[in-house]
Design a protein around this motif. Structure first.
Motif, PDB file in Angstrom:
ATOM      1  N   VAL B 434       0.960  -1.197  -0.026  1.00  0.00           N
ATOM      2  CA  VAL B 434      -0.153  -0.047  -0.059  1.00  0.00           C
ATOM      3  C   VAL B 434       0.864   1.282  -0.062  1.00  0.00           C
ATOM      4  O   VAL B 434       0.731   2.152  -0.762  1.00  0.00           O
ATOM      5  CB  VAL B 434      -0.914  -0.025   1.106  1.00  0.00           C
ATOM      6  CG1 VAL B 434      -1.568   1.404   1.320  1.00  0.00           C
ATOM      7  CG2 VAL B 434      -2.126  -0.954   1.185  1.00  0.00           C
ATOM      8  N   THR B 437       2.657   1.582  -3.354  1.00  0.00           N
ATOM      9  CA  THR B 437       1.674   2.199  -4.501  1.00  0.00           C
ATOM     10  C   THR B 437       1.306   3.526  -4.269  1.00  0.00           C
ATOM     11  O   THR B 437       1.127   4.202  -5.095  1.00  0.00           O
ATOM     12  CB  THR B 437       0.437   1.196  -4.493  1.00  0.00           C
ATOM     13  OG1 THR B 437       0.650   0.270  -4.163  1.00  0.00           O
ATOM     14  CG2 THR B 437      -0.417   1.251  -5.689  1.00  0.00           C
ATOM     15  N   THR B 438       1.206   3.942  -3.296  1.00  0.00           N
ATOM     16  CA  THR B 438       0.909   5.317  -2.698  1.00  0.00           C
ATOM     17  C   THR B 438       2.140   6.341  -3.224  1.00  0.00           C
ATOM     18  O   THR B 438       1.982   7.354  -3.901  1.00  0.00           O
ATOM     19  CB  THR B 438       0.876   5.606  -1.329  1.00  0.00           C
ATOM     20  OG1 THR B 438      -0.116   4.724  -0.812  1.00  0.00           O
ATOM     21  CG2 THR B 438       0.419   7.178  -1.158  1.00  0.00           C
ATOM     22  N   THR B 442       1.970   9.051  -6.124  1.00  0.00           N
ATOM     23  CA  THR B 442       2.247  10.342  -5.760  1.00  0.00           C
ATOM     24  C   THR B 442       3.195  11.048  -6.625  1.00  0.00           C
ATOM     25  O   THR B 442       3.215  12.102  -7.309  1.00  0.00           O
ATOM     26  CB  THR B 442       2.947  10.504  -4.495  1.00  0.00           C
ATOM     27  OG1 THR B 442       2.005  10.114  -3.516  1.00  0.00           O
ATOM     28  CG2 THR B 442       3.224  12.118  -3.951  1.00  0.00           C
ATOM     29  N   PHE B 456       4.352  10.460   2.089  1.00  0.00           N
ATOM     30  CA  PHE B 456       2.911  10.199   1.759  1.00  0.00           C
ATOM     31  C   PHE B 456       3.163   8.625   1.925  1.00  0.00           C
ATOM     32  O   PHE B 456       2.138   8.026   2.284  1.00  0.00           O
ATOM     33  CB  PHE B 456       2.516  10.525   0.430  1.00  0.00           C
ATOM     34  CG  PHE B 456       1.716  11.801   0.204  1.00  0.00           C
ATOM     35  CD1 PHE B 456       1.206  12.181  -0.765  1.00  0.00           C
ATOM     36  CD2 PHE B 456       1.824  12.768   1.414  1.00  0.00           C
ATOM     37  CE1 PHE B 456       0.599  13.487  -0.932  1.00  0.00           C
ATOM     38  CE2 PHE B 456       1.451  13.693   1.328  1.00  0.00           C
ATOM     39  CZ  PHE B 456       0.760  14.332  -0.057  1.00  0.00           C
ATOM     40  N   GLY B 457       4.251   7.950   1.291  1.00  0.00           N
ATOM     41  CA  GLY B 457       4.350   6.692   1.224  1.00  0.00           C
ATOM     42  C   GLY B 457       4.347   5.959   2.634  1.00  0.00           C
ATOM     43  O   GLY B 457       3.464   4.952   2.954  1.00  0.00           O
ATOM     44  N   ALA B 460       0.854   6.250   4.149  1.00  0.00           N
ATOM     45  CA  ALA B 460      -0.113   5.107   3.792  1.00  0.00           C
ATOM     46  C   ALA B 460       0.199   3.779   4.317  1.00  0.00           C
ATOM     47  O   ALA B 460      -0.665   3.142   4.678  1.00  0.00           O
ATOM     48  CB  ALA B 460       0.104   5.036   2.318  1.00  0.00           C
TER      49      ALA B 460
END
Lengths: 155, 677, 181
Positions: B434, B437-438, B442, B456-457, B460
């Motif tokens: 997850v 993928t984030t 991004t 962000f990664g 997530a």
């Protein structure tokens, strides 16, 4: 999940991460003039404010300074030259990021040293704890246990 | 009359503190229950004295009694009622009074809660230390910072009024009291830590006694800091919420050490280790709260020389020195018996993760402290000063913050004691995907700035890990009880509120991390000059200057401009930033107008309205994800409340025998926070 | 090492004590209040080209050979109002002295407000409007208002004061200018 399926999954993840690193590191388009001005303006302290940067401040002096940075860039001055010019006029405390020479080096180096030292300390401690031999029963211990387990003669 | 009443209140507080200390010391040393009870009663007298002083000050403020210097300087007839009431904490002397009354409140609560354990030397010494702190504050008020000093000569007809920044937003009513409820609350665990050192009982007893109070204090401090950021954003008008200002840093420092403490106590509860570290952390947190409130009021950091302008400086230094010296001295004295026999079994365990967590928090605290005091040190050592500003702090704290985010994802999946790599891999595989993928998403859609992508990664990753761990537990509960998802969820949380409250707090932290990561890469800032009816388009928003309004009250006169906002053809409303002139200020104070959105904020300021040709200069900023900071703050508060809830299964915790042996092993069973009161 | 903890505790205590001593010792001195606060001291004064309200131009290069006192001010700052009587008194005394010139430059204010203030307060010395004032305030690295500089006849900055001028500092400034011919 089987071991090989797991390994494959993590391998896939590793590849994705490499892709991400490449994506980040890929040389990007050159920054625009306004981006360049803003990047430099973020480094200088606005003199009429309480610690705000020239980029963020709405005062007239900050606006003038941003204009001046643009003019200097147009003249071909480098980032270092612009920094030096402002330090020359305003003093070292116009830089929001302390210079890494002289005493300013301390403020950069000390935290890194502290965290690294602490990290080494934690690492060493963890190694020491996990190296301590777990107690293993010896033959003498087994004999003792057997002796205690034999029922005592009742009188 | 009011001044006399106020001084009387302070005198009562001072006297009762001193008497209480004497009685309690006598009671503890001679096992005199009568003296102990009398000493305890003194605590309530201290509270009464503080309340009287506060009532006197509020009475003076509300009746505009300008014969009192504090009222004359911080209040005016034209000041609205809300800000008259909040004038209690508008300046140093009043805020010390606020501190004293909150401290008296916490002490009274503690005295009440431990009323049946009064003969326990731990409780006795804790109350003594707490009262000593109270004694300092009342003495400080009586001698150096008296809020009830009377004006020399004739009382002025009207007061100066508070600083304009302290009277233009209702947040003024909440931010300082919340901060103080947080700061002062840490006095209680500090007192118990000192009591533990004095009595030699540095096992887990003092931790269990103070767990709830520490959490309450931490919760208030968190909310206070978030409200401060909100104030900076909504009121100050520069478009940011955190500037790494020395005053902001001063409030952050005890929060950092307090958070480290909340985590490392769990290691001590389970393994009996890290005793010295925990004692040091709590002493440091308390010392930092003292440093924090005085830095805010004395301006010592902006100039060393401001220190010498009033006598509060020497008081501060002396008290801090006494606190540090006593704490360090006690630890040094007890050094030979403090070492615990525990060890951590495996580097792949939650204990090890907490060790790493504490290392990172300690690093964070060191960076913030060093950066804040460095200008001071540089000026003292070599005469000329330098600045340490946002670029330094951002660069140094970002890696530490990202590592902490990573740990936050890892820790719930790590069991206590030890685990195999396989178990960990199984638990983390999906969340890791997850996160990855984030990051890809991004990169493609948003930005290539590394800190935003990684932030962000990891966010997530953390959310996925928390969701997974909760889902697994709720699913197990559902099967076990054969109920629906809803009831399973509530039962799971109620079965271990500490854990799930903590997970909710972590989710709040993740929300804040997302906002911080987004702010690094995106953001548009422009100033435009508009005549009436003219529009400008920034970041997709079309801003039209419709009209100017002026408004005057007794408190201030304001100029505001109505700006109509349109985006993608859709009219979003009219926003009105303003500039206000207060009676006692040189320059106008700007008030921004913010349109808050889930992904973006549109931030409007009125820069100047002075142009002769009817043009106004409007500042337009587009910011990303700022609302997630406030959402995150709310989640952290919610999580704290959940974590404070009592366990559904109650187990009695037997209090240690008074004056008995040092309990130096790990507490048996899981400490489930089930105090009787 | 026996009881390493004790040594750690004492080391931490020593660091804290040193910090406290540094603070305590340095609290007393206050080098703030003197003339030499600007970094431009001793350097050649940046040229400026400003316009007065009557349309005439003022260029620093044209004032070579004279002692020039440059005063950065505006209409809304309180200390600027405080120093006004000092400036007016000084101007009255030196109005006929050709070797000294005083010039007021606005810092962060509009032309209209400056003109109104200059008129209302009868500021008779040369007062510039805000055209070109912004670059002058940056060139002189001003840190606030009021801030004043004295430029020697040779064109060097020989004194600066941040904050309202007093008669004493005013005289010091003029002396510094005339000494450093």
């Amino acid at each position: 999940m089987t071991t090989s399926a797991r390994r494959l999954a993590w391998l896939g993840l590793g590849i994705i991460v490499i892709g991400i690193v490449v994506g980040i590191a890929w040389p990007s388009a050159a920054e625009s003039r306004s981006e360049h001005v803003r990047r430099l303006a973020l480094e200088f302290r606005c003199v009429d404010c309480e610690g705000l940067s020239v980029a963020e401040s709405a005062t007239a002096s900050a606006a003038e300074q941003r204009r001046d940075i643009g003019i200097r860039l147009d003249r071909g001055e480098s980032d270092e030259q612009i920094r030096a010019a402002y330090v020359e006029s305003f003093g070292e405390n116009v830089l929001l990021r302390p210079a890494s020479n002289g005493i300013g080096l301390l403020v950069w180096a000390l935290p890194i040293a502290v965290v690294l030292l602490g990290g080494v300390g934690v690492f060493v401690a963890l190694r020491r704890w996990s190296r301590q031999p777990r107690l293993v029963a010896t033959d003498a211990d087994d004999a003792l246990v057997a002796e205690l387990r034999t029922p005592v003669d009742d009188d | 009359m009011r001044a006399t009443l106020g001084i009387l209140g302070i005198a009562i507080g001072l006297g009762a503190s001193a008497v209480g200390i004497v009685l309690l010391v006598r009671g503890v040393l001679r096992h005199d229950a009568g003296a102990l009870r009398a000493g305890r009663a003194c605590i309530f007298v201290v509270l009464a004295g503080a309340l009287v002083a506060v009532a006197a000050m509020e009475w003076a403020l509300l009746t505009h009694d300008f014969s009192i210097k504090y009222v004359a300087e911080n209040n005016a007839r034209s000041t609205p009622t809300l800000f008259t009431i909040t004038g209690l904490w508008a300046a140093l002397e009043g805020s010390i009074l606020l501190w004293a009354v909150i401290l008296a409140g916490y002490l009274a609560f503690t005295a009440h809660r431990f009323r049946r354990r009064l003969t326990d030397p731990m409780v006795g010494w804790a109350l003594i230390v707490g009262l000593t702190v109270a004694l300092f504050f009342f003495l400080f008020m009586a001698v150096a910072a008296n809020p009830f000093t009377v004006v020399q000569g004739i009382a002025p007809l009207d007061g100066r009024g508070p600083n304009p920044l302290l009277q233009n937003h209702p947040l003024m009513a909440f931010h300082p009291p919340m901060l103080y409820l947080g700061y002062v609350g840490f006095t209680i665990p500090f007192s118990f830590a000192m009591a533990a050192l004095i009595t030699g009982r540095f096992g887990e007893g003092w931790l269990a006694d103070t767990r709830r109070t520490t959490l309450v204090a931490w919760g208030f401090l968190t909310v206070g800091i978030i409200l401060g950021a909100w104030w900076s954003y909504e009121v100050l008008g520069w478009g940011g919420y955190w500037g790494w200002d020395p005053v902001e840093n001063a409030s952050l420092l005890p929060w950092i050490t307090g958070t480290a403490f909340i985590h490392s106590v769990m290691v001590q509860e389970r393994r009996g280790m890290l005793r010295v570290w925990n004692l040091s952390l709590v002493i440091a947190t308390f010392a930092l709260t003292i440093l924090g409130t005085f830095l805010t009021r004395s301006g010592i950091i902006t100039s060393v020389h401001a220190f010498s302008q009033s006598s509060i400086g020497p008081w501060l230094l002396s008290f801090l020195f006494i606190v540090m010296a006593t704490g360090i001295g006690l630890i040094a004295w007890r050094a030979d018996t403090l070492h615990a026999p525990g060890r951590i079994d495996s580097p792949v365990s939650r204990e090890a993760a907490f060790l790493a967590n504490n290392l990172l928090f300690a690093g964070l605290a060191f960076v913030v402290l060093l950066g804040t005091v460095f200008p001071l040190l540089a000026e003292a050592i070599r005469g000329s000063t330098l600045s340490v500003g946002a670029p330094y702090f951002d660069r140094m704290t970002a890696p530490l913050g990202l590592l902490l985010l990573f740990l936050m994802a890892l820790a719930p999946a790590l069991p206590w004691r030890a685990t195999s790599g396989e178990v960990l891999q199984n638990r983390l595989l999906v969340p890791a995907y997850v996160g990855a993928t984030t990051m890809v998403f991004t990169l493609i859609v948003w930005t290539r700035d590394w800190s935003t992508v990684v932030g962000f990664g990891l966010a997530a990753f953390a959310v996925a890990a928390i969701t997974r761990v909760t889902f697994v537990a709720v699913r197990a509960r559902r099967r076990a009880d054969a109920t629906g998802w809803g009831r399973a969820l509530s039962r799971t949380v109620a079965g271990n509120p500490r854990r799930y409250g903590g997970l909710v707090v972590h989710t709040g932290v993740v929300a804040i991390a997302v906002a911080l990561a987004a702010s690094g890469s995106f953001g548009i800032k422009r100033e435009v000059r508009l005549t009436q009816g003219q529009s400008a388009t920034v970041g997709g928003y079309t801003v039209t200057y419709e009209r100017m309004r002026t408004d005057a009250t007794a408190q201030k006169s304001s100029v505001s401009v109505d700006l109509a906002i349109v985006r993608d053809g859709e009219r979003l409303g009219t926003y009105a930033p303003a500039i206000s002139s207060y009676r006692n200020a040189n320059q106008g104070i700007g008030t921004p107008s913010v349109r808050t959105g889930v992904f973006e904020d549109l931030y409007l300021t009125l820069v100047s309205s002075r142009s002769g040709r009817g043009r106004v200069t409007v500042g337009i900023q587009v910011q990303s994800m700022t609302v997630w900071i406030w959402i995150g703050g709310g989640l952290m508060a919610l999580g704290t409340v959940i974590a404070l809830a009592p366990h559904v299964r109650r187990r009695r915790v037997v209090p240690p025998a008074p004056g008995g042996l040092a309990s130096d092993g790990p507490a048996s069973g899981e400490l489930v926070g089930s105090e009787r009161s | 090492m026996k009881h390493p903890l004790r040594w750690v505790a004492l080391a931490v205590g020593a660091v804290v004590a040193i910090f406290a001593v540094i603070l305590a010792v340095n609290v007393g001195t206050d080098p703030r209040a003197d003339l030499n606060t600007s970094r431009l001291l001793g350097k050649s004064a940046p040229d400026f080209s400003l316009a007065r309200f009557d349309g005439t131009k003022v260029r620093l290069a044209d004032l070579a050979g004279k002692t020039v006192i440059v005063n950065f001010w505006n209409s809304w700052c309180r200390p600027c109002r405080e120093e006004l009587p000092v400036l007016q008194q000084w101007y009255r005394e030196h109005r006929t002295d050709d070797s000294v010139v005083m010039l007021g430059i606005p810092r962060d204010d509009s032309s209209r407000a400056i003109r109104d203030a200059a008129r209302a307060d009868q500021m008779e010395w040369a007062v510039a409007n805000d055209q070109g004032a912004k670059s002058a305030t940056l060139a002189y690295a001003t840190r606030g208002q009021p801030e004043s500089f004295v430029i020697s006849p040779r064109g060097r900055i020989v004194g600066s004061v941040l904050g309202p001028l007093t008669p004493g500092t005013m005289d010091q400034m003029v002396q510094a200018g005339q000494q450093n011919a």
